[in-house]
Design an enzyme around this catalytic site. Structure first.
Site, PDB file in Angstrom:
ATOM      1  N   HIS A 118       0.852  -1.205   0.000  1.00 38.64           N
ATOM      2  CA  HIS A 118       0.000   0.000   0.000  1.00 38.64           C
ATOM      3  C   HIS A 118       0.887   1.254   0.000  1.00 38.64           C
ATOM      4  O   HIS A 118       0.617   2.214  -0.733  1.00 38.64           O
ATOM      5  CB  HIS A 118      -0.926   0.009   1.219  1.00 38.64           C
ATOM      6  N   HIS A 127       0.850  -3.174   9.379  1.00 43.50           N
ATOM      7  CA  HIS A 127       2.286  -3.040   9.118  1.00 43.50           C
ATOM      8  C   HIS A 127       2.985  -2.335  10.273  1.00 43.50           C
ATOM      9  O   HIS A 127       2.370  -1.572  11.024  1.00 43.50           O
ATOM     10  CB  HIS A 127       2.537  -2.246   7.827  1.00 43.50           C
TER      11      HIS A 127
END
EC number: 3.1.3.-
Length: 271
Positions: A38, A85
């Site tokens: 992303h 993350h």
């Protein structure tokens, strides 16, 4: 995206542990974490858009740079907020993308020339990505990484082929030999907004129809070819089924978006 997704399955760095992190997404929980794709996508989209437009349109460079930084930063922060993350995953994604932009920037013009002139270009655009997706690194257990990678790469291949079709068969006006003189961005009026929404609605409906048609057709052909009896989710996840049907479906979507949607717009008088 291919580099980032493959790096995940090679490095095999786990996502943040739970507890203490609360994961707000469930679909990609089986994927590994490093790097954040992303973050890679947000950085690539915002900064390549900035680099590609700063010599074509008149706008304050500082404003464009600020918007690119804000957009990519918001996406990176969202990956931390959702618990998907670590900071290191996000920074790794940003740095990999920066390296790839610097590495490929000198070839952008050459790629544009090949895209509009070479008759062999579509063959390379189909064969190379399909080979890479079919030989994606195997995992010990199933995760959506391979399917997502195939979807993204196939859509990119389809868009590239669509642009090639437009130029090679002269479906659009011949591109200028040099960059146009920098011009002002047109004002955002009500009529322009309505026209944009109408074009978007027409285009997305056609794309969804093509996606559903090609997906159903490709699955039926593959099931028959490989003599698959139980046609469920597990069957779709088989390598010889998943990669071809995803690749064909989203290559068709990319071609549709860049070739057939503009043709429909022109037919309806929306251009």
């Amino acid at each position: 995206m291919y580099v980032g997704q493959v790096a995940k399955d090679i490095l095999k760095w786990p996502r943040p542990s739970t507890p203490p992190v609360v994961k707000l997404e469930k679909r990609v929980i089986a994927e590994f974490g490093m790097p954040s794709t992303h973050a890679m996508a947000a950085t690539a989209i915002s900064f390549t858009f900035l680099i590609s437009t700063m010599d074509r349109y008149q706008y304050p460079f500082l404003l464009g740079l600020t918007m690119a930084i804000v957009f990519s930063t918001l996406v990176c922060l969202s990956r931390l907020y959702t618990g998907m993350h670590t900071v290191l995953d996000v920074l790794g994604g940003v740095l990999i993308t920066a390296f790839l932009i610097v590495l490929t920037y000198p070839a952008w013009t050459l790629i544009d020339c090949l895209d509009s002139a070479s008759p062999l270009f579509p063959v390379c655009v189909i064969v190379v990505p399909f080979f890479l997706c079919y030989n994606y690194p195997m995992s010990d257990y199933y995760s959506p990484t391979r399917a997502d990678t195939t979807t993204i790469v196939a859509a990119g291949a389809g868009v590239t082929i669509g642009f090639w079709i437009n130029h090679f068969f002269q479906l659009v006006s011949t591109p200028a030999t040099s960059l146009p003189v920098a011009q002002n961005i047109p004002p955002l009026t009500t009529s322009l907004i309505v026209l944009g929404l109408t074009k978007f609605t027409v285009g997305i409906v056609l794309i969804l129809l093509v996606r559903q048609l090609v997906q159903n057709l490709s699955l039926q052909v593959l099931y028959s070819w490989f003599k698959v009896v139980t046609r469920n989710k597990e069957a779709r996840r088989r390598l010889e089924i998943e990669v071809p049907y995803k690749f064909v479906t989203y290559t068709s979507v990319g071609i549709c978006a860049t070739t057939f949607v503009p043709m429909l717009h022109r037919f309806l008088g929306l251009l």
